[in-house]
Structures are given as structure tokens and as C-alpha cells.
Design a protein around this motif. Structure first.
Motif, PDB file in Angstrom:
ATOM      1  N   THR A 125       0.942  -1.282   0.083  1.00  0.00           N
ATOM      2  CA  THR A 125      -0.073  -0.061   0.170  1.00  0.00           C
ATOM      3  C   THR A 125       1.107   1.285  -0.034  1.00  0.00           C
ATOM      4  O   THR A 125       1.646   1.488   1.106  1.00  0.00           O
ATOM      5  CB  THR A 125      -0.820  -0.077   1.137  1.00  0.00           C
ATOM      6  N   ARG A 152      -7.788  -9.487   4.292  1.00  0.00           N
ATOM      7  CA  ARG A 152      -7.931  -9.204   5.625  1.00  0.00           C
ATOM      8  C   ARG A 152      -7.386 -10.303   6.393  1.00  0.00           C
ATOM      9  O   ARG A 152      -7.291 -11.474   6.103  1.00  0.00           O
ATOM     10  CB  ARG A 152      -9.407  -9.342   5.978  1.00  0.00           C
ATOM     11  N   GLU A 153      -6.368  -9.993   7.430  1.00  0.00           N
ATOM     12  CA  GLU A 153      -5.724 -10.856   8.151  1.00  0.00           C
ATOM     13  C   GLU A 153      -7.105 -11.761   8.610  1.00  0.00           C
ATOM     14  O   GLU A 153      -8.088 -11.039   9.176  1.00  0.00           O
ATOM     15  CB  GLU A 153      -4.934 -10.246   9.346  1.00  0.00           C
ATOM     16  N   LYS A 205      -6.510   1.446  -3.468  1.00  0.00           N
ATOM     17  CA  LYS A 205      -6.404   0.675  -2.232  1.00  0.00           C
ATOM     18  C   LYS A 205      -6.556   1.865  -1.003  1.00  0.00           C
ATOM     19  O   LYS A 205      -7.172   1.587  -0.067  1.00  0.00           O
ATOM     20  CB  LYS A 205      -4.922   0.211  -2.289  1.00  0.00           C
ATOM     21  N   ILE A 216     -16.574   2.488  10.197  1.00  0.00           N
ATOM     22  CA  ILE A 216     -16.227   2.253  11.572  1.00  0.00           C
ATOM     23  C   ILE A 216     -16.201   3.328  12.496  1.00  0.00           C
ATOM     24  O   ILE A 216     -16.993   3.312  13.652  1.00  0.00           O
ATOM     25  CB  ILE A 216     -14.933   1.497  11.855  1.00  0.00           C
ATOM     26  N   PHE A 250     -18.934  -3.825   8.773  1.00  0.00           N
ATOM     27  CA  PHE A 250     -18.081  -2.830   9.257  1.00  0.00           C
ATOM     28  C   PHE A 250     -18.908  -1.648  10.084  1.00  0.00           C
ATOM     29  O   PHE A 250     -18.750  -0.569  10.034  1.00  0.00           O
ATOM     30  CB  PHE A 250     -17.081  -2.302   8.224  1.00  0.00           C
ATOM     31  N   LEU A 251     -19.862  -2.184  10.479  1.00  0.00           N
ATOM     32  CA  LEU A 251     -20.632  -1.431  11.414  1.00  0.00           C
ATOM     33  C   LEU A 251     -20.694  -1.726  12.819  1.00  0.00           C
ATOM     34  O   LEU A 251     -21.556  -1.569  13.784  1.00  0.00           O
ATOM     35  CB  LEU A 251     -22.055  -1.269  10.873  1.00  0.00           C
ATOM     36  N   GLY A 258      -7.697  -0.933  14.764  1.00  0.00           N
ATOM     37  CA  GLY A 258      -6.271  -0.807  15.073  1.00  0.00           C
ATOM     38  C   GLY A 258      -5.783  -1.652  13.806  1.00  0.00           C
ATOM     39  O   GLY A 258      -6.333  -1.769  12.758  1.00  0.00           O
ATOM     40  N   CYS A 261      -2.693  -1.607   9.219  1.00  0.00           N
ATOM     41  CA  CYS A 261      -3.179  -0.821   7.968  1.00  0.00           C
ATOM     42  C   CYS A 261      -4.095   0.168   8.202  1.00  0.00           C
ATOM     43  O   CYS A 261      -3.769   1.506   7.819  1.00  0.00           O
ATOM     44  CB  CYS A 261      -3.747  -2.054   6.986  1.00  0.00           C
ATOM     45  N   ASP A 265      -2.617   3.912   7.259  1.00  0.00           N
ATOM     46  CA  ASP A 265      -3.131   4.105   5.883  1.00  0.00           C
ATOM     47  C   ASP A 265      -3.874   5.613   5.510  1.00  0.00           C
ATOM     48  O   ASP A 265      -3.641   6.397   4.792  1.00  0.00           O
ATOM     49  CB  ASP A 265      -3.671   3.128   5.293  1.00  0.00           C
ATOM     50  N   PHE A 323      -5.223  -6.986  17.502  1.00  0.00           N
ATOM     51  CA  PHE A 323      -6.056  -5.996  17.072  1.00  0.00           C
ATOM     52  C   PHE A 323      -7.446  -6.507  16.538  1.00  0.00           C
ATOM     53  O   PHE A 323      -8.064  -5.614  16.467  1.00  0.00           O
ATOM     54  CB  PHE A 323      -5.187  -5.147  15.995  1.00  0.00           C
ATOM     55  N   ARG A 413     -16.312  -4.519  22.843  1.00  0.00           N
ATOM     56  CA  ARG A 413     -16.619  -5.028  21.298  1.00  0.00           C
ATOM     57  C   ARG A 413     -17.856  -5.414  21.121  1.00  0.00           C
ATOM     58  O   ARG A 413     -18.264  -5.796  19.936  1.00  0.00           O
ATOM     59  CB  ARG A 413     -15.720  -6.446  20.901  1.00  0.00           C
TER      60      ARG A 413
HETATM   61  O1  LIG Z   1      -4.766  -2.955   3.890  1.00  0.00           O
HETATM   62  C1  LIG Z   1      -4.836  -3.732   4.714  1.00  0.00           C
HETATM   63  O2  LIG Z   1      -3.784  -4.562   5.241  1.00  0.00           O
HETATM   64  C2  LIG Z   1      -6.129  -4.470   5.195  1.00  0.00           C
HETATM   65  O3  LIG Z   1      -6.663  -3.733   6.114  1.00  0.00           O
HETATM   66  C3  LIG Z   1      -7.975  -4.166   6.608  1.00  0.00           C
HETATM   67  O4  LIG Z   1      -7.945  -5.468   7.334  1.00  0.00           O
HETATM   68  P1  LIG Z   1      -7.357  -5.965   8.487  1.00  0.00           P
HETATM   69  O5  LIG Z   1      -6.648  -4.706   9.241  1.00  0.00           O
HETATM   70  O6  LIG Z   1      -6.560  -7.207   8.432  1.00  0.00           O
HETATM   71  O7  LIG Z   1      -8.660  -6.038   9.601  1.00  0.00           O
HETATM   72  P2  LIG Z   1     -10.123  -5.534   9.448  1.00  0.00           P
HETATM   73  O8  LIG Z   1     -10.989  -6.672   9.554  1.00  0.00           O
HETATM   74  O9  LIG Z   1     -10.620  -4.329   8.407  1.00  0.00           O
HETATM   75  O10 LIG Z   1     -10.208  -4.721  10.896  1.00  0.00           O
HETATM   76  C4  LIG Z   1      -9.584  -3.555  11.205  1.00  0.00           C
HETATM   77  C5  LIG Z   1      -9.687  -3.059  12.515  1.00  0.00           C
HETATM   78  O11 LIG Z   1     -11.117  -2.641  12.460  1.00  0.00           O
HETATM   79  C6  LIG Z   1     -11.862  -3.200  13.547  1.00  0.00           C
HETATM   80  N1  LIG Z   1     -13.333  -3.254  13.151  1.00  0.00           N
HETATM   81  C7  LIG Z   1     -13.604  -3.946  12.206  1.00  0.00           C
HETATM   82  C8  LIG Z   1     -14.955  -3.857  11.833  1.00  0.00           C
HETATM   83  C9  LIG Z   1     -15.968  -3.327  12.575  1.00  0.00           C
HETATM   84  O12 LIG Z   1     -17.207  -3.438  12.275  1.00  0.00           O
HETATM   85  N2  LIG Z   1     -15.724  -2.691  13.607  1.00  0.00           N
HETATM   86  C10 LIG Z   1     -14.346  -2.531  14.007  1.00  0.00           C
HETATM   87  O13 LIG Z   1     -13.893  -1.936  15.092  1.00  0.00           O
HETATM   88  C11 LIG Z   1     -11.214  -4.574  13.889  1.00  0.00           C
HETATM   89  O14 LIG Z   1     -11.468  -4.921  15.072  1.00  0.00           O
HETATM   90  C12 LIG Z   1      -9.900  -4.132  13.558  1.00  0.00           C
HETATM   91  O15 LIG Z   1      -9.024  -3.756  14.992  1.00  0.00           O
HETATM   92  C13 LIG Z   1      -8.948  -4.269   5.572  1.00  0.00           C
HETATM   93  O16 LIG Z   1     -10.197  -4.724   5.665  1.00  0.00           O
HETATM   94  C14 LIG Z   1      -8.305  -5.155   4.480  1.00  0.00           C
HETATM   95  O17 LIG Z   1      -9.380  -5.116   3.219  1.00  0.00           O
HETATM   96  C15 LIG Z   1      -7.295  -4.499   3.758  1.00  0.00           C
HETATM   97  O18 LIG Z   1      -6.472  -5.234   2.810  1.00  0.00           O
END
Ligand SMILES: O=C(O)[C@H]1O[C@H](OP(=O)(O)OP(=O)(O)OC[C@H]2O[C@@H](n3ccc(=O)[nH]c3=O)[C@H](O)[C@@H]2O)[C@H](O)[C@@H](O)[C@@H]1O
Ligand SMILES: NC(=O)C1=CN([C@@H]2O[C@H](COP(=O)(O)OP(=O)(O)OC[C@H]3O[C@@H](n4cnc5c(N)ncnc54)[C@H](O)[C@@H]3O)[C@@H](O)[C@H]2O)C=CC1
Length: 434
Positions: A125, A152-153, A205, A216, A250-251, A258, A261, A265, A323, A413
Motif C-alpha cells: 500500500t 483481511r488478516e 487501495k 467504523i 463494518f458497522l 487498529g 493498516c 493508511d 488488534f 467489542r
Molecule cells: O490494507 C490492509 O492491510 C487491510 O486492512 C483491513 O484489514 P485488517 O486490518 O486485516 O482487518 P479488518 O477486518 O479491516 O479490521 C481492522 C480493525 O477494525 C476493527 N473493526 C472492524 C470492523 C468493524 O465493524 N468494527 C471494528 O472495530 C477491527 O477490530 C480491527 O481492529 C481491510 O479490511 C483489508 O481489506 C485491507 O487489505
């Protein structure tokens, strides 16, 4: 058709990409500058936790289809297509992306590629404009393409083999054709392919992550209002989700986002927009970042209130260090940020996470760590649920009632069964819910 593919930088993204490239039939050589990482990968093990990845990687290492090296010479000689997957962390002391690893890959590779007709594919990225600069560093018969990654991880393998879309930033039909050939088994599932120029590919991206972060923070802003108004953000989100224009993903309101990324980003995106003279276009992302950081502070405030006004002499159990669940990644983890704040304010913090203990210990050596969730809860005055692992949702609040000093849980959470915890005699509090 099988190609000889290399993957440079074998961290979370690169190790997954390498194993998945082997899975779809290519001969793969991964390279990392970290010899310990390379030794681990060579033995068929993955140096981090990602569901399903180790099985896949071990399978292809065993057949020799997937190999690892520290030698750029070997990579240049072997590969037809080279994927660059190195890190682009936040710059020390600034908000912009640190591009030294991305530059180093091209600096190492470029002198070795002359006369090889190679395609170098950037997946990291990066700030818009990076690809154009890197392309100019390659020899004449080597070409660059930009192919950002959206995995996504926790779902990395699935997201790589069955992505929502592929984005190819290219300057020639030949580069597009080579990318289509490499990804043919993925595209055959009906995966949409967007073919575009470098800057659009780079911006897809960063804008995708900006949108996800905004979604979020939007629901977390609603949580702040819900708290003041006595409304319930979880039901509010459910009601919003029935509107297909909004959607429910994502709501999930809570302690916020955290990871390695989203936070870095959105900051790098703002910094780059400023350089381009359009900083104003992204000032809303500053608010997205503020809302997100405020949620961490809110959990600390709720915990202090629950502890009777101060943390001195109080035991605080922290469930979660990663995270997000199904990952051992602790980069910019809200859970550890909250734990560290409480520790600094004099609380006795005990942290437990199913997978992230080693990483947490290295990054926050002054926190205390427990051997199990039950151990963390022992004699606790307040329990904080900060990473929604299934293991925590499966806890039996009735059985734990006598483990703690006071049955008080703050669900950062919104993921525990409130009714069940309350029925077992606990005070249950969540963010944005009565
Ligand atoms: O660029 C990246 O590296 C990636 O970043 C995120 O993926 P990731 O960081 O693995 O995890 P997410 O599932 O996006 O969650 C990110 C954070 O948001 C939080 N989250 C997610 C969803 C939600 O509804 N609420 C919320 O607080 C999670 O707990 C976590 O801390 C993106 O979802 C991926 O598409 C992207 O490729
Ligand atoms: N982790 C994720 O879920 C996703 C990450 N990304 C992006 O992918 C990039 C990589 O991220 P991660 O894999 O998380 O980072 P990471 O830090 O886990 O992995 C980067 C790897 O590159 C290696 N490296 C550094 N310099 C090198 C060099 N000159 N030559 C070869 N190897 C070198 C490091 O040793 C490390 O193993 C970042 O730009 C990130 O934003 C994109 C989508 C998803």
C-alpha cells in the motif's frame, strides 16, 4: 499455465501471497531480508498466526514448488514475474508512509533485471505517485505493474484465492496479459478485474481503507451519541443494515480500529493529499482518526469509573491483545493501548490472548500476562473484553462469578451475550448501549 513467480517480502501479505501463488499452480520463490523468517518458512512453518496458512505453505514447501531465499540474485535469475510485498509503515515521527523498503526492493532488483523481460508487480500500500517513480528506476526491458492487495488478516488465504476484485494498474497490454495469465485460476471464479493506470490503482487501495475506517468511525460516533441519549448502537446498526444502500458490514461499534493498516493508511493518505495540494479533501479523515482514538479513552474512563474512580490497587483483567480475533498481530492494537494506559495510571493489569501473547510481551514487556482467561480474571475488580475471540464469547459467566473480586465486565467489542452475563449476576457495560 504455470509461471515462475517470486514474492519479495514474506510478512503477513507476502507469505500468504507466496503460498497462494503456489496453490494456484505456479513455481514460487519467496525472498526476505530477515534470515530467521526465511529459515522458518523453509521448514514449512509460518512465523505468525493466520488460519489455514501453515497447512497450505507446508504442503507446497514439501513438494518444492514453494521455496525461500535471502538472495536477490537467485530471485532475479528465477523469476518471470516479481511481486513486491514489503512493508510501508508510518514514518518515525511523521504521518507519511515510510517507503524505504519499497525503494530498496527496486534498488536491489533493477541492476539484476537487464535483459530478462521481467514484470515487477507492486502489491504494498503506497502513496499515489509511487509507482510512476519506481517504474523510472527499472531497466528498459523490465516493466512495472501496480496490483494492490485487499486481504483481511484472519481470512488471508480465502481473500487471496477468492478476492472480491483484482485491480491491475498497468502501462501496456502486455503487462495486463501477463497479470491475467498469473491470476487465471482466480479470475476463472468470476472475479471482477479492473484494469487501470498507476495512480488510479494506488488510490483504489488507499480509498478502500479510508472508506472502511470511516464506516467504523461513523458507527462509533453514533455510539457516542447513543451513550448520551440512552439509545442502543447495536440495535441502531442492525436497523441501518437492513438498508441495502448502507449494508451491515463494518458497522460493529466498540473500541475502534487498529492494526498495521487502517490507522497508518488513513494518516499516509492525508499526508499525501497535503503534498498534492488537496489536503482539504481529506480533512474528514482527521475526524475519523480522532473518533477512533477517543473510543480507546472512553474504555479507560469506563474502567476507571468501574474501579471506583481510580486504578491504584485495582486489578484489571484485559481479555485480548491482538488488534482483531484470529490473528496474533498486535500492531496498533486498541486492546494493548487500553491496557498500557491503565497500567500507566497505576492499575494492576493482567492480559490474556489466545494467540498474541508472545508478540504482546515483546512490545509491552511491563504489562503482566496471564496463562488463561480464567487466570487473568482471578481476583479482578474489572474485566475488559477488548478482542472478540470466540474463546471469550464461550466463557461461562456463572462459573467465573466467584473467580473475580467483583463481577463487572466492560464489553469493548459489543460481542458478549449481555443477557447471559447479567443473568449470572454480573454488571455488564458496553460502549453505546444502555
Ligand atoms: O490494507 C490492509 O492491510 C487491510 O486492512 C483491513 O484489514 P485488517 O486490518 O486485516 O482487518 P479488518 O477486518 O479491516 O479490521 C481492522 C480493525 O477494525 C476493527 N473493526 C472492524 C470492523 C468493524 O465493524 N468494527 C471494528 O472495530 C477491527 O477490530 C480491527 O481492529 C481491510 O479490511 C483489508 O481489506 C485491507 O487489505
Ligand atoms: N497485513 C495485511 O493484512 C495487508 C497488508 N497490506 C500492505 O502490504 C504491505 C506489507 O504488509 P505486511 O505484510 O503486513 O508487512 P510485514 O511487516 O509483515 O512484512 C514485510 C516483510 O518485508 C520484509 N522486508 C523489508 N525490507 C525488505 C527488502 N528490502 N527486501 C525483502 N524483504 C524485505 C520484512 O522483513 C518483512 O518480513 C504493506 O504495504 C501493507 O500496507 C495490504 C493488504 C493487507
Amino acid at each position: 499455465m504455470s509461471a515462475r513467480v517470486t514474492v519479495i517480502g514474506t510478512g503477513y501479505l507476502g507469505a500468504t501471497h507466496a503460498a497462494c501463488m503456489a496453490e494456484i499452480g505456479h513455481e514460487v520463490l519467496g525472498l526476505d531480508v530477515d534470515p530467521d523468517k526465511v529459515a522458518t518458512l523453509r521448514s514449512g512453518r509460518v512465523p505468525f498466526y493466520e488460519p489455514g496458512l501453515e497447512e497450505l505453505l507446508a504442503k507446497h514447501v514439501a513438494t518444492g514448488r514453494l521455496r525461500f531465499t535471502t538472495s536477490y540474485e537467485e530471485v532475479a535469475e528465477f523469476g518471470e514475474v516479481h511481486f513486491s510485498c514489503v512493508g510501508t509503515p508510518q514514518s518515525p515521527g511523521g504521518n507519511a508512509a515510510d517507503l524505504r523498503h519499497v525503494d530498496a526492493v527496486i534498488e536491489h532488483l533493477a541492476p539484476l533485471l537487464a535483459g530478462r523481460n521481467a514484470l515487477v508487480v507492486g502489491k504494498s500500500t503506497v502513496p499515489v505517485g509511487t509507482a510512476e517513480r519506481l517504474a523510472a528506476m527499472l531497466p528498459e526491458d523490465a516493466e512495472l505493474a501496480w496490483n494492490p492487495e485487499f486481504l483481511r488478516e484472519g481470512f488471508a488465504v480465502e481473500d487471496t484465492l477468492r478476492p472480491d476484485r483484482l485491480v491491475f494498474g498497468v502501462r501496456s497490454a502486455a503487462a495486463e496479459a501477463r497479470l491475467r495469465a498469473v491470476y487465471a485460476p482466480v479470475i476463472s471464479h468470476g472475479t471482477p478485474v479492473v484494469v487501470t493506470d498507476f495512480p488510479t490503482a494506488e488510490l483504489v487501495k488507499t480509498s478502500a481503507n479510508a472508506f472502511l475506517a470511516t464506516k467504523i468511525s461513523f458507527i462509533n460516533a453514533m455510539a457516542e451519541v447513543c451513550e448520551a441519549a440512552g439509545a442502543d448502537v447495536a440495535l441502531l446498526a442492525e436497523a441501518l443494515s437492513h438498508d441495502t444502500r448502507i449494508g451491515g458490514r463494518f458497522l460493529r461499534a466498540g473500541v475502534g480500529f487498529g492494526g498495521g493498516c487502517l490507522p497508518k493508511d488513513i494518516r499516509a493518505f492525508m499526508a499525501r493529499a497535503g503534498e498534492l495540494g488537496v489536503g482539504q479533501a481529506l480533512t474528514f479523515l482527521r475526524e475519523v482518526d480522532h473518533i477512533n482514538m477517543r473510543r480507546r479513552g472512553r474504555v479507560v474512563d469506563l474502567a476507571r469509573e468501574a474501579a471506583g474512580g481510580g486504578f491504584l490497587g485495582r486489578r484489571i483483567a484485559v481479555l485480548g491483545a491482538a488488534f482483531k480475533p484470529d490473528s496474533d498481530d498486535i500492531r496498533d492494537s486498541p486492546a494493548l493501548n487500553v491496557a498500557a494506559q491503565i497500567h500507566l495510571q497505576g492499575g494492576n493489569v493482567s492480559v490474556y490472548d489466545p494467540k498474541a501473547m508472545d508478540n504482546a510481551r515483546k512490545a509491552f514487556p511491563t504489562l503482566a500476562y496471564a496463562a488463561s482467561a480464567e487466570d487473568a480474571l482471578s481476583e479482578a475488580d474489572v474485566v475488559l473484553h477488548l478482542t472478540e475471540w470466540q474463546e471469550f464469547r464461550d466463557l461461562d459467566p456463572a462459573a467465573l462469578r466467584d473467580t473475580v473480586a467483583r463481577p463487572y465486565v466492560i464489553d469493548g467489542r459489543n460481542a458478549l451475550d449481555a443477557g447471559r452475563w447479567r443473568a449470572a449476576g454480573w454488571t455488564y457495560r458496553a460502549l453505546g448501549r444502555p
